[in-house]
Enzyme design. Structure first.
Site, PDB file in Angstrom:
ATOM      1  N   TYR A 109       0.853  -1.190   0.000  1.00 35.34           N
ATOM      2  CA  TYR A 109       0.000   0.000   0.000  1.00 35.34           C
ATOM      3  C   TYR A 109       0.886   1.237   0.000  1.00 35.34           C
ATOM      4  CZ  TYR A 109      -3.312   3.599   1.436  1.00 35.34           C
ATOM      5  OH  TYR A 109      -4.067   4.734   1.489  1.00 35.34           O
ATOM      6  N   GLU A 197      -3.274   7.664  -4.228  1.00 29.16           N
ATOM      7  CA  GLU A 197      -3.330   6.375  -3.532  1.00 29.16           C
ATOM      8  C   GLU A 197      -3.072   5.254  -4.530  1.00 29.16           C
ATOM      9  OE1 GLU A 197      -6.109   4.475  -0.124  1.00 29.16           O
ATOM     10  OE2 GLU A 197      -7.117   4.833  -2.028  1.00 29.16           O
TER      11      GLU A 197
END
Length: 386
Positions: A109, A197
Site C-alpha cells: 500500500y 493512492e
C-alpha cells in the site's frame, strides 16, 4: 476533482511510474478488441467509477478467455456501483478498463496526502495492501509507516530506502520503490494534487514493484492551471446537485440532515451549521454562495437546496459586506416564486442595505420567517422541523 483509474494511470505513466498495460472501453465490442490488442492470455475487467471497494461490489473480474471478457464487460457496462466510499450514491459504469492480468506475489500500500497535522505532505505505506487495508490500519497499525516530507527540504531518497527496507523489500525493490515515491512527490506538486493512492502496489512475477491500481484527486482551486486535467472531469460520477453548484460557482456539499443552509462565506457557513447542531438540529448541506453573490446566484442556490427531498426547513444567513442584503432578498423572492417552496424559510440578514433587504422580504407577501440574529434563526429553523 477525482479521476478514473485509467486516467490516473496515464498520468502515472507520464512520470515513469510502472503500470500494467491497459485499454479503456465504452462498449462490449471495444472491450473484446482491447483484450485482443493487449495479446495476453488472461485479463482483468475493471469498472471505472470514482470509488474504492469496486471488487467487493462486482466491479473487478478476472477473465481467461475473450468470451469471459465479453461476458464481464456486458455485465458491468450500464450497471451501477455503490460502495462505502460513494456516500450513498449508486455510480454508473460507463467505461471499463481492460488490463493484462498480473502475477501478484505481494500486495503493498502506498499513498501521498496533505498532512494537515504536520502542515506538509506525508507518505503512508504498508507491506500489507489490498482490499483489507482499513482492517490493517485498525488491527495492526504497527504495519503502517509514515514518511513526513518537510516543506523546505523535500523528499530525500534515503527516507524512501529506509521505509522500503522496513517493509521487507529487497535491494532491487527498494530502488524501484524509491523511484516511484520520488516521481509521485514530483507529480503531486506539479499537478497541484490533493491525494494519491496506490492500492495495491504489487510485487509482480518478475519481483518488480508495479502500481496495479491508481487513485488521484486534484485541488479544485488549481484547476484553472491544468486545463488538460479539468477536461477529464466526469460529472456522471458526482452528485448532480454538487455538479450543478460547481458549474454556477457555488460551494455546495450535501449532508444527511434536514435543515438546509444558505450562507455567504465559508466560515459563516460552518458557524451556522455548528449553531444548528447546538440547537438540536441537523444541517442538510454546506452552501456558500460567495462574497459577491448576485440575485441570480441566490436563485440558483435555492433550486439546488430544494433538489434535496430531505430538506424540511431552510435557514438563510447572510452578512452583507461585499454582497448587498437587498440583492439577496431579491434572489430569495425570485427563487421562491419560481420554484414554489413549501418548506419554512428562516432569513437572517445583517450588513449592507439590511433595512432595504428586510423591507423587500416583508412586502413580498411570502411566508418568510424573519430572525434577529443567528441564535434566533437556528432556534426557529429547528422548531420549524420539529
Amino acid at each position: 476533482m477525482n479521476f478514473h483509474e485509467y486516467q490516473a494511470k496515464e498520468i502515472f505513466a507520464s512520470y515513469g511510474i510502472p503500470v500494467p498495460a491497459g485499454i479503456v472501453a465504452r462498449t462490449v465490442d471495444e472491450a473484446t478488441a482491447a483484450a485482443e490488442k493487449l495479446g495476453s492470455n488472461a485479463w482483468v475487467v475493471k469498472a471505472q467509477v470514482h470509488a474504492g471497494g469496486r471488487g467487493k461490489a462486482g466491479g473487478v473480474k478476472f477473465a481467461k478467455t475473450l468470451e469471459e471478457v465479453k461476458k464481464h464487460a456486458t455485465n458491468m457496462l450500464g450497471m451501477t456501483i455503490e460502495t462505502y466510499q460513494t456516500g450513498g450514491m449508486a455510480l454508473p459504469v460507463n467505461e471499463v478498463l481492460i488490463t493484462e492480468a498480473a502475477e501478484i506475489k505481494k500486495e503493498l500500500y502506498l499513498s501521498l496526502l496533505v498532512d494537515r497535522a504536520n502542515k506538509c505532505l506525508s507518505f503512508v505505506v504498508s507491506a500489507e495492501g489490498g482490499v483489507e487495508i482499513e482492517e490493517v490500519a485498525k488491527n495492526t497499525p504497527e504495519l503502517i509507516h509514515t514518511v513526513v516530507v518537510e516543506n523546505t527540504e523535500g523528499l530525500f531518497p534515503y527516507e524512501c530506502r529506509k521505509v522500503g527496507f522496513d517493509m521487507g523489500l529487497n535491494s532491487k525493490q527498494v530502488r524501484q520503490l524509491t523511484s516511484i515515491m520520488l516521481a509521485l512527490h514530483k507529480m503531486f506538486h506539479e499537478k497541484d494534487l490533493a491525494l494519491v493512492e496506490v492500492n495495491p502496489l504489487i510485487i509482480d512475477g518478475n519481483d518488480d514493484v508495479v502500481a496495479l491500481d491508481a487513485k488521484i484527486a486534484i485541488d479544485d482551486n488549481a484547476l484553472f492551471r491544468h486545463k488538460d486535467l479539468a477536461a477529464m472531469r466526469d460529472s456522471s460520477q458526482e452528485d448532480p446537485a454538487e455538479a450543478e453548484a460547481q458549474e454556477n460557482e457555488l460551494n455546495y456539499i450535501k449532508l444527511d440532515g434536514n435543515i438546509a443552509c444558505m450562507v455567504n462565506g465559508a466560515g459563516l457557513a460552518m458557524a451556522t451549521m455548528d449553531v444548528i447542531k447546538l440547537k438540536g438540529g441537523d444541517p442538510a448541506n454546506f452552501l456558500d454562495v460567495g462574497g459577491g453573490a448576485t440575485a441570480d446566484r441566490v436563485a440558483t442556490a435555492f433550486k439546488i437546496i430544494l433538489s434535496d427531498k430531505n430538506v424540511k426547513s431552510i435557514l438563510v444567513n447572510i452578512f452583507g459586506g461585499i454582497v448587498r442584503c437587498d440583492l439577496i432578498a431579491q434572489g430569495i423572492i425570485a427563487a421562491i416564486k419560481e420554484v414554489g417552496v413549501e418548506q419554512p424559510i428562516i432569513v437572517r440578514l445583517e450588513g449592507t442595505n439590511v433595512k432595504q433587504g428586510k423591507e423587500l422580504l416583508e412586502q413580498s407577501g411570502l411566508a418568510i420567517i424573519a430572525a434577529d440574529d443567528l441564535d434566533d434563526a437556528a432556534n426557529k429553523a429547528v422548531a420549524a422541523v420539529q
